[in-house]
Scaffold this active site. Structure first.
Site, PDB file in Angstrom:
ATOM      1  N   TYR A  54       0.862  -1.201   0.000  1.00 45.97           N
ATOM      2  CA  TYR A  54       0.000   0.000   0.000  1.00 45.97           C
ATOM      3  C   TYR A  54       0.887   1.236   0.000  1.00 45.97           C
ATOM      4  CZ  TYR A  54      -3.632  -3.183   1.941  1.00 45.97           C
ATOM      5  OH  TYR A  54      -4.515  -4.214   2.173  1.00 45.97           O
ATOM      6  N   SER A  55       0.815   2.157  -0.956  1.00 44.93           N
ATOM      7  CA  SER A  55      -0.120   2.152  -2.072  1.00 44.93           C
ATOM      8  C   SER A  55       0.679   2.314  -3.360  1.00 44.93           C
ATOM      9  CB  SER A  55      -1.121   3.290  -1.900  1.00 44.93           C
ATOM     10  OG  SER A  55      -0.391   4.485  -1.545  1.00 44.93           O
TER      11      SER A  55
END
Length: 314
Positions: A54-55
């Site tokens: 992420y991300s």
């Protein structure tokens, strides 16, 4: 004070709603993320879910942004011992897959970004069938032996590989998965129910479903003819076009109205009541989105209400 739930056969005690960290460093900047984390902790929450990937999907990001934000927050608040931190390995662009050397290297990077000496719950994010389960478990066990990981878990894994992993752990006396993170919600039941659920139940795994609100569809904000500005609107909109999605919304509307609760709270309460489920995961981009999520801790649906929702989602 909401009572915490035991996560599977582990010693971890978690709030019945895990806060999803996928938005931190993506649709929520650092200040917004801190505000959401503060409000979650103030509401009794102690279970934060992230991943090393992420991300990475955001242009300009390289992965690890969410862990970095959470690490800064833990350092700023001095509350590391109060928070159960869950992260995952296999999707960071520089640390893809589950080869043993990769697991070890990725874990070190996650520890560095999180600014901590241990990860409470470490998931294999996506199974890597090119690697024997024996090699994966042995690598994870090594992290546990070194004190860098407290408990291990799996996400996005099939029942056969899950069973093989559990059997190997038992046979060799190595660290064993205590939790499972499947895709599961009112409009996506076949992604978990059946053989995978049976395997989890037999093994005593604590289940922490992701997409608990179906990319926002189960908040009730997506309606025929409405347009919602959201990075995940497309995923939510497809449910609006299905018969099951419409039936589920109608049932949620009814129960929410009768109970004076938010639609999202009812959807999460159904999920939290399912066999094996310990804590659904939901994310909040703003503090305003949090109360409906936290309220799941205090909403117990009746057998009748649960039956209506289960039937609508069949």
């Amino acid at each position: 004070m909401t009572s915490l739930r035991k996560l599977g056969l582990s010693d971890l005690q978690v709030f019945p709603l895990a806060l999803g960290g996928n938005v931190f460093g993506w649709t929520a900047d650092e200040a917004q993320s801190f505000a959401v984390l503060d409000a979650y902790a103030a509401g009794g929450g102690n279970f934060v879910d992230t991943a090393d990937g992420y991300s990475a999907w955001v242009p300009g990001n390289e992965g690890g942004e969410s862990e970095t934000v959470i690490g800064k927050w833990l350092a700023a608040r001095g509350n590391r011992s109060d928070i159960v931190v869950a992260t995952k390995v296999s999707t960071h662009p520089q640390y893809k897959g589950l080869a043993p050397a990769n697991i070890k290297a990725a874990a070190e990077e996650s520890l560095r970004r999180l600014g901590t000496d241990h990860i409470d719950l470490y998931y294999t994010h996506f199974d890597d069938e090119t690697v024997p389960v024996e090699d994966i478990i042995t690598a994870l066990d090594q992290l546990v032996k070194e004190g860098k990981v407290r408990e291990i878990a799996a996400s996005n894994i099939g029942p056969e590989r899950l069973r093989a992993s559990l059997d190997f752990s038992e046979r060799e006396g190595l660290a064993r998965y205590v939790a499972l993170q499947p895709h599961y919600n009112l409009v996506s039941r076949d992604t978990y129910e059946g053989e995978l659920q049976d395997t989890a139940a037999r093994a005593g795994l604590g289940v922490v479903p992701y997409f608990a609100l179906a990319s926002g569809f189960l908040t009730g904000k997506y309606r025929p003819g409405s347009s919602v500005e959201s990075a995940r609107a497309e995923g939510a909109r497809q449910h609006l076009e299905s018969e099951r999605g419409q039936k589920v919304l109608a049932a949620l509307d009814k129960v929410a109205k009768e109970r004076g609760a938010e639609i999202a709270t009812v959807a999460l309460a159904w999920l939290a009541s399912r066999p094996t489920v310990v804590a659904p995961i939901a994310s909040a981009r703003t503090v305003e989105q949090l109360p409906a999520l936290l309220a799941v801790a205090d909403l117990t649906l009746t057998e009748q209400e649960l039956a209506e929702l289960t039937e609508a989602s069949a």
